[in-house]
Structure formats: structure tokens, C-alpha cells
Design a protein around this motif. Sequence first.
Motif, mmCIF file in Angstrom:
data_model
loop_
_atom_site.group_PDB
_atom_site.id
_atom_site.type_symbol
_atom_site.label_atom_id
_atom_site.label_comp_id
_atom_site.label_asym_id
_atom_site.label_seq_id
_atom_site.Cartn_x
_atom_site.Cartn_y
_atom_site.Cartn_z
ATOM 1 N N PRO A 156 0.765 -6.939 4.803
ATOM 2 C CA PRO A 156 -0.101 -6.278 3.818
ATOM 3 C C PRO A 156 -0.436 -7.230 2.686
ATOM 4 O O PRO A 156 0.103 -8.333 2.584
ATOM 5 C CB PRO A 156 0.756 -5.114 3.330
ATOM 6 N N GLY A 157 -1.338 -6.800 1.822
ATOM 7 C CA GLY A 157 -1.723 -7.629 0.690
ATOM 8 C C GLY A 157 -2.544 -6.835 -0.305
ATOM 9 O O GLY A 157 -2.637 -5.606 -0.221
ATOM 10 N N PRO A 158 -3.201 -7.537 -1.229
ATOM 11 C CA PRO A 158 -3.983 -6.861 -2.280
ATOM 12 C C PRO A 158 -5.393 -6.483 -1.831
ATOM 13 O O PRO A 158 -6.193 -6.012 -2.634
ATOM 14 C CB PRO A 158 -4.039 -7.909 -3.386
ATOM 15 N N GLY A 159 -5.702 -6.695 -0.571
ATOM 16 C CA GLY A 159 -7.031 -6.448 -0.041
ATOM 17 C C GLY A 159 -7.306 -7.472 1.035
ATOM 18 O O GLY A 159 -6.416 -8.216 1.436
ATOM 19 N N TRP A 160 -8.539 -7.522 1.515
ATOM 20 C CA TRP A 160 -8.875 -8.509 2.534
ATOM 21 C C TRP A 160 -9.726 -9.599 1.908
ATOM 22 O O TRP A 160 -10.327 -9.435 0.857
ATOM 23 C CB TRP A 160 -9.557 -7.871 3.727
ATOM 24 N N GLY A 161 -9.783 -10.762 2.579
ATOM 25 C CA GLY A 161 -10.527 -11.873 2.022
ATOM 26 C C GLY A 161 -11.031 -12.804 3.101
ATOM 27 O O GLY A 161 -10.789 -12.613 4.292
ATOM 28 N N GLY A 162 -11.751 -13.844 2.672
ATOM 29 C CA GLY A 162 -12.375 -14.763 3.601
ATOM 30 C C GLY A 162 -13.788 -14.300 3.929
ATOM 31 O O GLY A 162 -14.195 -13.188 3.596
ATOM 32 N N LYS B 124 -0.861 0.291 -9.695
ATOM 33 C CA LYS B 124 0.576 -0.037 -9.787
ATOM 34 C C LYS B 124 0.877 -0.787 -11.084
ATOM 35 O O LYS B 124 1.916 -0.561 -11.726
ATOM 36 C CB LYS B 124 0.991 -0.882 -8.581
ATOM 37 N N LEU B 125 -0.035 -1.663 -11.465
ATOM 38 C CA LEU B 125 0.134 -2.381 -12.729
ATOM 39 C C LEU B 125 0.085 -1.413 -13.906
ATOM 40 O O LEU B 125 0.917 -1.490 -14.829
ATOM 41 C CB LEU B 125 -0.962 -3.444 -12.873
ATOM 42 N N VAL C 224 10.439 -6.832 -10.911
ATOM 43 C CA VAL C 224 9.456 -6.949 -9.842
ATOM 44 C C VAL C 224 8.992 -5.573 -9.380
ATOM 45 O O VAL C 224 9.823 -4.723 -9.020
ATOM 46 C CB VAL C 224 10.012 -7.750 -8.635
ATOM 47 N N ILE C 225 7.690 -5.367 -9.393
ATOM 48 C CA ILE C 225 7.067 -4.152 -8.846
ATOM 49 C C ILE C 225 6.279 -4.570 -7.613
ATOM 50 O O ILE C 225 5.383 -5.417 -7.690
ATOM 51 C CB ILE C 225 6.121 -3.468 -9.868
ATOM 52 N N LYS C 226 6.646 -4.028 -6.462
ATOM 53 C CA LYS C 226 5.940 -4.387 -5.222
ATOM 54 C C LYS C 226 4.693 -3.541 -5.067
ATOM 55 O O LYS C 226 4.735 -2.334 -5.197
ATOM 56 C CB LYS C 226 6.871 -4.243 -4.040
ATOM 57 N N ALA C 227 3.592 -4.232 -4.769
ATOM 58 C CA ALA C 227 2.316 -3.527 -4.608
ATOM 59 C C ALA C 227 1.602 -4.049 -3.368
ATOM 60 O O ALA C 227 0.404 -3.977 -3.259
ATOM 61 C CB ALA C 227 1.461 -3.743 -5.841
ATOM 62 N N ALA D 292 7.535 -11.395 -18.169
ATOM 63 C CA ALA D 292 8.033 -10.097 -18.649
ATOM 64 C C ALA D 292 8.279 -9.166 -17.476
ATOM 65 O O ALA D 292 9.337 -8.537 -17.368
ATOM 66 C CB ALA D 292 7.024 -9.499 -19.622
ATOM 67 N N PHE D 293 7.286 -9.060 -16.603
ATOM 68 C CA PHE D 293 7.477 -8.396 -15.309
ATOM 69 C C PHE D 293 6.380 -8.853 -14.357
ATOM 70 O O PHE D 293 5.366 -9.440 -14.778
ATOM 71 C CB PHE D 293 7.546 -6.871 -15.433
ATOM 72 N N ILE D 294 6.575 -8.596 -13.081
ATOM 73 C CA ILE D 294 5.714 -9.152 -12.032
ATOM 74 C C ILE D 294 5.282 -8.045 -11.090
ATOM 75 O O ILE D 294 6.110 -7.242 -10.627
ATOM 76 C CB ILE D 294 6.482 -10.229 -11.224
ATOM 77 N N VAL D 295 4.003 -7.989 -10.807
ATOM 78 C CA VAL D 295 3.484 -7.141 -9.733
ATOM 79 C C VAL D 295 3.258 -8.054 -8.530
ATOM 80 O O VAL D 295 2.427 -8.963 -8.575
ATOM 81 C CB VAL D 295 2.175 -6.431 -10.140
ATOM 82 N N ASP D 296 4.020 -7.834 -7.481
ATOM 83 C CA ASP D 296 4.030 -8.717 -6.315
ATOM 84 C C ASP D 296 3.295 -8.047 -5.156
ATOM 85 O O ASP D 296 3.795 -7.083 -4.571
ATOM 86 C CB ASP D 296 5.491 -9.017 -5.938
#
Length: 444
Positions: A271-277, A318-319, A441-444, A425-429
Motif C-alpha cells: 500500500p501507499g499514499p496513492g498511485w504514481g508514475g 490521518k494527519l 509514528v502514525i501509519k497511514a 515531533a511525530f511522523i505520518v508513515d
Amino acid sequence: MAETHPAAVESLLAKITTREARVGIIGMGYVGLPLALTFIEKGFRVLGFDVDPEKVTALGAGQSYIKHLDPARVAAAAKTGRFEATADFSRLDEPDAILICVPTPLTAQREPDMSYVIGSSHKIKDRLRKGQLVVLESTTYPGTTDELVKGILEQSGLRMGEDFYLAFSPEREDPGNRDHSTATIPKVVGGVDRGSLALAQALYSQAIARTVAVSSARAAEAAKLTENIFRAVNIALVNELKVVYDTMGIDIWEVLDAAATKPFGFMRFDPGPGWGGHCIPLDPFYLAWKAREFGRSTKFIEIAGEVNVEMPHYVVNKLQLALNERGKALKGTKVLLLGVAYKKDIDDPRESPAFEIIELLRRLGAVLSYHDPHVPKLPRMRSWPHLPELASLPLNEDTLKSHDAVLIVTNHSAVDYDAVLNHAAFIVDTRGVYRSAHPKVIKA
């Protein structure tokens, strides 16, 4: 018994097999330039066409503007005397074979934008001569080659199959892939007629390890769409599972690691934050558009597209939730994006989900910065004309501590993720960089 062809076909076949044929390539980008280098390295003379004079100048000086390409290959090509780049499209009568490698984006209404293919076809038509082979490589809907391109080229008064030849052979570039290159990835080839197929297959066979002939240009066009729709659908599946499992308190990355141990019946997609390319976000919509002409709907494929299109919104949400838990509003929050290329360790930004995320955050009032070791300046993109002008910040303790949140969009190998964890401070991964649970860490 060897197949016999008309004298004009046999003449061009002889030039191809002796590598006396000159190859012209329209588009010196991520597809066209590697293809040009491959033909040059096999002994062909190549004339590269591009509308960008800066690219033409760079290639003339033996300089590469594509980071994942070995600069030594471009420099060596320039020294051979067999490579010339030009912005003068009146020279399209010089090559014996013309390969079209131009973008095929979508319109704002998610319909095929064929303007680059149409423009290139008209340029070829204006200089088309007898005995030339034209091959379209740009990803497109079935029927483009034998309907659209053929129709434009025949406006010259020359007839396909008698005066010139026409085929489709889809590009299969995978930027940054160290295991496969243009020369080693099998090349699907489909001709509009038998002579065109024989010529196109002969041409690519001189430079590429294996060619795969199919019965028609339409079959070749459909094969390319199928390859990328397969990936798009499976990316959508794991993205949907990510959202579902997250609500259940289950880590999608742990699930995928476990499922991938099965030696049969499972192919891993992450999975990921969307599709690309350039291909995967576009190809499902190309087929859906063409299918409507035949009274068919592609419900399954279009649903997959909807899932992937929604992912940047899911990441931004999520952020926002993470900020709410920390008593902060998104408006005015300083957010650092890590990575804007569409995948790791390359400089290719085409259709990257980063740009949709940036646009969404901009509209919501976030203060944006980014770091990408491969993209020093945020490029202007057709689909996002209102993006802020940003340059990549150095990734150090001061940069990390001066931001309220870090959002990992692309997981480049060059990034020190331990330092990010220590100082952010914190990370959305969105990429599964951090597998173990951590309060930052917040997984997204």
C-alpha cells in the motif's frame, strides 16, 4: 520456409538487419532517451527529437538530465558520432524508422488526452516519405494506432502497407529498476499489417533481447493496458485492506509480510499514499473510456481507480486526526514532506501522489516544506498548476525540529530514518518505513 514480403519491405528489412537504418525517436524523456541509448549501443544511428531546446543542448553536450540513467552512457553516445538530438521536426524524413515516445495524460475529466500523439503524428505526416516505418510506443487505448495515427499519416497521400508501415510496441520502462533495463525487458510488438509487424519486430530484435509478436496493434495496446491495470487493481486492493485493517487495529505491513511467505497463489503488492508514475494512474481510465464506445462498463477497474484516487485524502485525514490528538489545528501547522518522486530512489515526479497531498494541505492552510534528495526543486505539473514554489530543504536536526509533523510520502533509501525518528515531533508513515509500534509514528 521464410515468409516473403513486398520488395519495399525486404529493402527496409535489409537495412535494419545490417544496422544501416537510421532510427528517429520523438520524445527524449524517461522512455525515449533510454531507448535511444540502447539502439546507439547496438550500432544504430539515432536522431532524437524533442520540443525542449534545453534537452537538445544537454544531449549535444553528452549530459544526462535523468538521474537514474548512467551519465557515462549519455556521454559515450554523444562521442560515437551516431547520436544527434534536434528540435527541428522538419528532419523527420531522415530516419528510416520513427518511434513515438510522447506523454498520453488524462484531461481534467479523466478522458484520454491524445494531443501529444496527434501533434507528433501531424509532424510525421508533413515529412512522411515512402519506405518509412512508424511505431507508436505511448501507452494508449486499443485502436489508437490503426485508427487515429493511421488516419493522420494517410492525410499525406501515402498509403499504409504500400508506402509506409505502422506498428505499436508499448514501452516497458521501470525507472530505477537495477535488475531490468530497456535492452533486457521483452518487447511486445503488434503491426497494423504483416509487413509492418515484420519490420517492427526486426528493428527491435536488433537492440532488445526478446520480442513478442502479437496478432495486431490493438492486441499490443491491450497488453500494455492489462499489465498496468493488473497492478492498479492490486494496489487498490492492498490500499483498501490497509484502511479496513487499520480500523481493526491490525498492521497491514505485518499481514503482508506473513502472507508473502506463501510460495504459491500470492503476489505481494504494498500500500501507499496513492498511485504514481505515468502509466498506472492513467491506464484504467483509458480502457474505461474506450469500453464505453462498445457499450461496456469496467466497474471493477473503475472502483479500483476510485480507491487509489482517495488515498491522498485518507493520508491527509490521518494527519489531521494526529494533530487533533495533540491539540493542534492543521491550519498554520508546519508540515515537512519526505519524498515527492512517485517511487523510491528516482527523480521521476510524474503523477506522484505527493502533489495531490501538497494541494490538499495547501487548501487546508498548512505551511509546507519538503525534502527529496532526487528532486531539488518542486517541478511545475500540468495537473497541479497552483503548487507553491519550493526547493528541497536539507534534512538535518534543525529542519526536523522546526516542523510540527513529518509526512513520509516516498521512502528514498538515502534518508536517515533513525534521525527522522529521533528529531521529528511525530511522523505520518505511508510507506511502512517503521515496522515496530512507536508513539511518534502514525501509519497511514
